[in-house]
Design an enzyme around this catalytic site. Structure first.
Site, mmCIF file in Angstrom:
data_model
loop_
_atom_site.group_PDB
_atom_site.id
_atom_site.type_symbol
_atom_site.label_atom_id
_atom_site.label_comp_id
_atom_site.label_asym_id
_atom_site.label_seq_id
_atom_site.Cartn_x
_atom_site.Cartn_y
_atom_site.Cartn_z
ATOM 1 N N GLN A 297 1.211 -1.174 -0.012
ATOM 2 C CA GLN A 297 0.099 0.435 0.262
ATOM 3 C C GLN A 297 0.632 1.654 -0.197
ATOM 4 O OE1 GLN A 297 -3.402 0.519 -0.500
ATOM 5 N NE2 GLN A 297 -3.137 2.954 -0.139
ATOM 6 N N GLU A 298 1.976 1.425 0.146
ATOM 7 C CA GLU A 298 2.880 2.345 0.388
ATOM 8 C C GLU A 298 3.901 2.457 -0.652
ATOM 9 O OE1 GLU A 298 2.989 4.188 4.037
ATOM 10 O OE2 GLU A 298 1.652 4.279 2.998
#
Length: 474
Positions: A297-298
């Site tokens: 996600q990052e």
């Protein structure tokens, strides 16, 4: 009517002795079947499921352990109740007034669809189904509907899978074209869609129902009244809502392209870094698949990722956070992963003990985005609005409000982008689910019973929500 035929022998020749009521027997015996929604093993290899969680909570209210008895299919689970071998049947069942059973109120609403490989969705007309082969689980309302359609549609063929076949396995076969069309419900479809982007709804079926539990028509020692009270309390105290959110609340967030990209990167990027994530799990006790989900996600697993705010690396650490964690090079994937894992461990340790798994994971994820102060603001606002600040389903409704002036002005930090934290947490939930499916832990044996003497019982008097984020896998 098909289901009646399937259990006709049980109705005509019932068991000579009926099960004692739950108080006399000292347990609540539940006939079920293994499926992704009702009764399965979860990401930690422990028992789980929407109905499983609710039944464990019911058992706690009754003061007796719950004994789950897996059967090969719906018909056998219902037969167990009719024959007096179980108090309840709970297996994704839809009420059928033709059967000699009592039914609880609905736990959740369901609607049904025909799914197959990606194609143009069209209206359900008879000529569209002519010559098609529909797979449908025998002994269900769906099977009865498809048999009705078959009577008027020339060339429509109905086939039934083997009783032990898992619903998600059937959906995977539909996604690869091994099954022409599959009759299923929309939630099961949404779960499978995250693993098979090629899967698509082809037709909406004219059938809606509820998932309910089946009970005997015989005197039950007050069980019916207890269940009615439990349902009323669970609707009022949010147990139904929080349990539904745990299993279904996030599954429609990712689109086709997000899922396809993630599945591709699981193959061509993740293997380079799996050893680092596993090392981080050993050091922190946090599931490596969850760490990998946060990292994706990052940064999309890009060790050189950089944002406009200056955060960098696999876990997108700020300079201050990296310095605090002893990360010398944020672009070094091993250092970044270990540092991010330590930071997540610190964040989850700040949460009070009454925040249980898996809500603890999602609150930790939100804190990773907005910091512990931002999460504390959200929890304080939840309390102010009369919500439960220890459950994710209530907190997720509050997080977007942190950016609104009328709420942000209550806190020294001012506006906080809580909506971004919500999106991150819900995306991570999906990525984590997919990684758990791709890299499963060793599962306990879910033994199915024979028709006469239920076997493979297991007891569980503890709710599945009492696990902490950092608790080791069993």
């Amino acid at each position: 009517m098909l289901l009646i035929a399937a259990i006709a022998i049980a109705v005509v020749s019932p068991s000579s002795s009926r099960i004692e009521n739950f108080r006399e027997l000292g347990e609540l015996r539940v006939a079920t079947r293994v499926d992704a929604l009702s009764y399965r093993t979860d990401e930690r290899g422990t028992y789980a499921g929407f109905e499983y969680d609710l039944l464990v909570a019911l058992g706690q209210r009754l003061g007796v352990p719950v004994r789950f008895v897996p059967y090969p299919d719906t018909a056998h689970a219902l037969e167990a109740v009719i024959n007096g071998q179980a108090h309840l049947a709970a297996a994704g069942l839809t009420p059928d007034s033709y059967l000699p059973l009592a039914w609880t109120a609905g736990l959740r609403e369901v609607d049904f669809v025909l799914v197959g490989r990606t194609g143009r969705r069209t209206a359900l007309h008879d000529n569209n189904l002519a010559g098609r082969i529909v797979t449908v689980r025998q002994g269900t309302k769906l099977a009865a509907l498809m048999e009705t359609l078959k009577q008027r549609i020339p060339g429509l063929e109905i086939v039934h899978p083997a009783p032990h076949t898992d619903d998600q396995d059937l959906l995977m076969q539909a996604a690869t074209g091994r099954i022409d069309l599959l009759a299923t419900d929309r939630v099961n479809y949404a779960l499978a869609k995250r693993l098979a982007p090629a899967l698509a709804i082809v037709y909406d079926l004219p059938l809606k129902s509820t998932v309910s539990w089946a009970m005997s028509l015989q005197p039950d020692g007050g069980l019916t009244n207890e269940i009615n009270d439990f349902f009323n309390e669970s609707a009022a105290n949010g147990l139904f809502a929080s349990t539904a959110d745990r299993y279904f609340g996030h599954i429609r967030r990712l689109d086709h392209y997000d899922i396809a990209a993630f599945l591709k990167r699981i193959q061509n990027r993740l293997p380079r870094y799996t050893a680092y994530f596993r090392e981080a799990e050993k050091k922190t006790g946090i599931d490596w698949r969850y760490l990998a989900a946060v990292s994706y996600q990052e940064s999309n697993w890009d060790p050189e990722a950089t944002s406009y705010t200056g955060v960098r690396g696999m876990m997108m650490l700020t300079v201050d956070t990296a310095n605090r964690l002893g990360v010398e090079d944020r672009l070094n994937p091993r250092q970044s992963i270990l540092g991010g894992a330590r930071y997540l461990s610190m964040l989850q340790a700040k949460l009070p003990e009454e925040v249980f798994y898996p809500d603890r994971m999602w609150m930790t994820t939100a804190a990773y985005n907005i910091g512990p102060g931002g999460l504390n603001n959200a929890r304080a606002l939840a309390r102010l609005l009369g919500k439960n600040d220890t459950v994710w389903v209530d907190l997720k409704s509050v997080l977007p409000l942190l950016a609104q002036p009328q709420y942000a002005n209550r806190f020294k930090t001012g506006p906080v982008r809580g909506g971004e934290a919500l999106i991150m947490a819900e995306n991570v939930r999906n990525f984590y689910d997919i990684l758990c499916y791709t890299y499963p832990v060793k599962r306990p044996l879910l033994v199915e019973s024979d028709d006469k003497l239920p076997a493979g019982f297991h007891f569980n008097a503890q709710a599945t929500s009492d696990m902490r984020l950092s608790q080791p896998e069993p």
